[in-house]
Design an enzyme around this catalytic site. Structure first.
Site, PDB file in Angstrom:
ATOM      1  N   MET A   1       0.826  -1.206   0.000  1.00  0.00           N
ATOM      2  CA  MET A   1       0.000   0.000   0.000  1.00  0.00           C
ATOM      3  C   MET A   1       0.866   1.265   0.000  1.00  0.00           C
ATOM      4  O   MET A   1       1.984   1.253   0.456  1.00  0.00           O
ATOM      5  CB  MET A   1      -0.910   0.009   1.240  1.00  0.00           C
ATOM      6  CG  MET A   1      -2.030  -0.996   1.144  1.00  0.00           C
ATOM      7  SD  MET A   1      -2.997  -0.822  -0.358  1.00  0.00           S
ATOM      8  CE  MET A   1      -3.030  -2.512  -0.921  1.00  0.00           C
ATOM      9  N   CYS A   2       0.276   2.306  -0.480  1.00  0.00           N
ATOM     10  CA  CYS A   2       1.006   3.560  -0.633  1.00  0.00           C
ATOM     11  C   CYS A   2       0.765   4.448   0.583  1.00  0.00           C
ATOM     12  O   CYS A   2      -0.015   4.126   1.467  1.00  0.00           O
ATOM     13  CB  CYS A   2       0.534   4.275  -1.884  1.00  0.00           C
ATOM     14  SG  CYS A   2       0.555   3.201  -3.330  1.00  0.00           S
TER      15      CYS A   2
END
Lengths: 273, 273
Positions: free
Chosen positions: B1-2
């Protein structure tokens, strides 16, 4: 008037040497102090660095000069404001997306009584004649070819017609790229050089800096550099004839067309007023 | 995930302090090494700095950390690639123009079986689910309001509907701004803080850095900072409830809507497969 710099290559190349001379024109060796910008295509992507400060004082310009970004197509601009305040939204180059590709545009000149009808698909964010011309060009392309890009030859023909028509409103030197080709239009003043083997020394006009390209290149490399005026003093730059659009591909001119635009045409417009 | 970072203010503010902690997550204190980007609105203009390199090694990030750009709306993103190669064209945030304003978008999450019909006006240049979602949002807005932007309330209502519909395809945390407002959608994880008088010390989570905001601000200043997880360890951050869109204006939440999107919804989609 502003300063334009473009580069089109057959292998990804950094523009640090040319930018060193170009940057000096933003307040050191020339008086273009109203901001600057540079766009680097990398693959389908593009990075645009903008600064409304003079390039000679700009920490962003210092980064660009020292950080070698390798690109096939680069467009840079140093601004001397004619229309539109010194603000970020009026700083060239401008960016839009059409047909799933980014397009980058920078203009040197001044358009008068220029009020093209826009469909609304591309609208200026700032208040320069330059961004308006860019929106008009993309709007026309999108209307002529709504679903997909045309062939390079058809695209070039439409751009040559647009360049001539817009140049009837004033001085319209510009650089335009979609990351594949770089289009250079000379209305009054634009020069270029193609560097290829055998490579030699080049010495900047605006700073006492020399580079030996033979140490940095392979024999297959080819790089076209386009600038408002020559950046080096020991190489032969070609002056593009006023009223000419050139498409650069793979580091060399690909197609050339007369657009009818020229300093003379621009002066005639001025005289009519 | 960012990792997402946003800022919305009532006076132009630099993001150097928050960015110092955020930058560390791109390879130092966290494993998001697939590029990063940040967009600063200044007036109607916007500057986007992109780098497909990890932010902790990036000379561009170092410039951003040291060069105080004052902005009312900032969106930053550090990427951990889920869809789309590590390439410049897949690096967030993404930029387009609509109604003569620039729009900026960054996404944290992963969308599956997401193939909205696009009119062609906004097309992805890269191959991420994120840029596709951004194009779908703008395409929908342009079709609903073809001539001019709607009222803020009408815009917010359409965005809330879109956020919920897109989030049915997976995790859809995002930040979106047109330079006037900043829209933050939490599907699974997003927090914010509003800093206003009386200002106090703040100490970063990711680096041992403290700032005394009372020395840098006036009593009228108000700044909202939005981040995937809290950036400081001595302030109270609000967790945005999953399935919520918030519009930030003038440094504070303006409107809030339930979108139906949540971690639970995303998991249900996964379970159906």
């Amino acid at each position: 008037m502003c300063q334009l710099l473009g580069m089109n290559c057959n292998v990804p190349t950094d523009i640090c040497f040319s930018f060193t001379g170009f940057q000096a024109r933003g307040g050191l060796t020339d008086h273009h102090r109203d901001g600057w910008g540079i766009a680097f295509f990398e693959g389908r992507g593009v990075r645009v660095f903008l600064d409304p400060k003079p390039s000679v004082d700009s920490p962003v310009a210092e980064l660009v000069r020292q950080y070698p970004i390798h690109s096939l197509n680069v467009i840079a601009h140093i601004r001397k404001a004619t229309q539109g305040e010194v603000r970020l939204e009026n700083t060239h180059p401008f960016q839009r997306e059409l047909w799933g590709r980014y397009w980058i545009f920078a203009h040197n000149g001044n358009l008068k009584d220029f009020a093209p009808a826009l469909s609304g698909r591309f609208r200026p964010v700032g208040c320069t004649d330059s961004e308006l011309a860019f929106c008009h060009i993309l709007d026309t392309l999108a209307q002529r070819f709504p679903d997909a890009p045309p062939t390079p030859a058809a695209l070039f023909e439409v751009l040559a017609g647009l360049a001539g028509a817009i140049a009837a409103h004033g001085e319209f030197n510009f650089l335009l790229s979609n990351g594949e080709r770089l289009f250079a239009h000379c209305a009054t003043r634009l020069t270029y050089i193609v560097r290829q083997a055998p490579f030699a020394d080049a010495h900047l006009n605006d700073q006492d800096v020399t580079v030996d390209f033979s140490e940095l290149t392979t024999p297959a490399d080819r790089v076209a550099v386009i600038a408002t005026t020559p950046l080096t003093d020991n190489e032969r730059w070609e002056a593009i004839p006023p009223g000419t659009l050139i498409s650069f591909s793979q580091g060399a001119p690909e197609e050339t067309a007369a657009t009818g635009a020229s300093a003379g045409a621009a002066e005639k417009v001025t005289e009519r007023r």
